[in-house]
Design a protein around this motif. Structure first.
Motif, PDB file in Angstrom:
ATOM      1  N   GLU A   1       0.856  -1.001  -0.253  1.00 21.30           N
ATOM      2  CA  GLU A   1       0.006  -0.219   0.374  1.00 21.30           C
ATOM      3  C   GLU A   1       0.968   0.765  -0.002  1.00 21.30           C
ATOM      4  O   GLU A   1       0.425   2.566  -0.577  1.00 21.30           O
ATOM      5  CB  GLU A   1      -0.964  -0.032   1.401  1.00 21.30           C
ATOM      6  CG  GLU A   1      -1.501   1.183   1.295  1.00 21.30           C
ATOM      7  CD  GLU A   1      -2.829   1.540   2.616  1.00 21.30           C
ATOM      8  OE1 GLU A   1      -3.448   2.966   3.018  1.00 21.30           O
ATOM      9  OE2 GLU A   1      -1.928   0.208   3.474  1.00 21.30           O
TER      10      GLU A   1
ATOM     11  N   SER B   1       3.149   1.971  -3.188  1.00 21.78           N
ATOM     12  CA  SER B   1       1.132   2.339  -4.312  1.00 21.78           C
ATOM     13  C   SER B   1       1.732   3.766  -3.887  1.00 21.78           C
ATOM     14  O   SER B   1       1.266   4.572  -5.183  1.00 21.78           O
ATOM     15  CB  SER B   1       0.142   1.505  -4.096  1.00 21.78           C
ATOM     16  OG  SER B   1      -0.405   1.851  -5.398  1.00 21.78           O
TER      17      SER B   1
ATOM     18  N   ALA C   1      -0.530   6.220   6.315  1.00 21.04           N
ATOM     19  CA  ALA C   1      -0.405   5.180   6.380  1.00 21.04           C
ATOM     20  C   ALA C   1       1.143   4.581   6.507  1.00 21.04           C
ATOM     21  O   ALA C   1       1.231   3.791   7.485  1.00 21.04           O
ATOM     22  CB  ALA C   1      -0.555   4.692   4.695  1.00 21.04           C
TER      23      ALA C   1
END
Length: 279
Positions: A196, A199, A220
């Motif tokens: 994640e 990306s 994140a």
């Protein structure tokens, strides 16, 4: 072993052995001496700090021990290190005088905190060790403290602060313990590099003005304990526009600082940077 005990012929060898590892204060007293009673209270209060072992010798019952140490008057207090008397005084002393004398022989407060933290860390209680290590580090920022502090931080997945501490270790102190912590840090960083995050990093690099994606990336990174990266990316935007994305960039920046708390090295660094922009 408790910090205060009654010394007898049965446990004297145990106390002498203990003096090989910590300072032992032996006080010789008698029920017949009011000064003894007063001094005992003072010494007991000081011993409660946990920096030495107080061994009380009741000379009404343990005259053999008093004779062995050639005690001439009561009360008399001796300081033992490595099984031998190294200092002492006769008669009554004020707490300040006693503490001044003991300061010449006792470990520093940071050393006591560090040793306690090492025990907790060995028992698997990294959370309990952290406040002690923070205290020790504030008083003494040496490699001896930094390495144990970094170890505890890695144990609770605080990767960034651990990295800051390990990056500050000089070449002369990069021993086997340091190398093991660097290896542990490398593994933790690899584990924090999620698909994640990769990306989102690619998307933000491709379109730096997409602040919605930047916010997702910062969240994140924070979840992966990569707070320094998150704060740096948010800060670069705040440098040019404090109210970027309707103030959400600044809000998330502040939330991460708050989550890290006071005293966190990375948080303090970026808190100062924000104050510079504000004022």
């Amino acid at each position: 072993m408790d910090s205060v005990l009654d010394l007898t012929k049965e446990n004297i060898q145990q106390v002498v052995d203990a003096s090989m590892q910590q300072v032992v204060v032996m006080t010789f007293w008698s029920q017949q001496s009011p000064e003894s009673q007063q001094l005992m209270q003072t010494l007991t209060q000081i011993a409660a700090q946990g920096r030495f072992l107080l061994a009380k010798v009741n000379c009404d019952q343990e005259m053999e021990i008093a004779n062995y140490f050639q005690i001439q008057s009561l009360p008399t207090t001796l300081v033992l290190k490595e099984g031998k008397p190294v200092d002492g005084f006769a008669g009554l002393q004020e707490a300040a005088q006693i503490e001044s004398l003991l300061a010449q022989h006792l470990p520093k407060a940071w050393q006591v905190a560090l040793n306690q933290a090492k025990v907790q860390l060995a028992e698997g209680d990294a959370e309990g060790a952290l406040p002690l290590l923070k205290q020790a580090y504030q008083e003494c920022q040496t490699a001896e403290v930094s390495l144990v502090y970094a170890d505890a931080l890695l144990s609770v997945s605080d990767i960034n602060q651990a990295k800051v501490l390990l990056d500050g270790i000089g070449l002369a102190d990069q021993d086997a313990y340091y190398q093991s912590l660097k290896a542990k840090l490398s593994l933790a960083l690899d584990a924090a590099d999620t698909p994640e995050i990769r990306s989102l990093l690619a998307e933000v690099e491709q379109n730096p003005s997409d602040y919605a994606k930047l916010l997702s990336l910062a969240k994140a990174l924070h979840s992966a304990k990569r707070d320094e990266e998150a704060l740096e990316r948010l800060y670069l935007v705040l440098k040019t526009d404090l109210q970027a994305h309707q103030g959400e960039i600044k809000q998330l920046f502040m939330e991460i600082l708050t989550a890290l708390g006071q005293g966190h090295a990375v948080a303090n660094q970026y808190r100062r940077k924000l104050y510079t922009l504000l004022y």
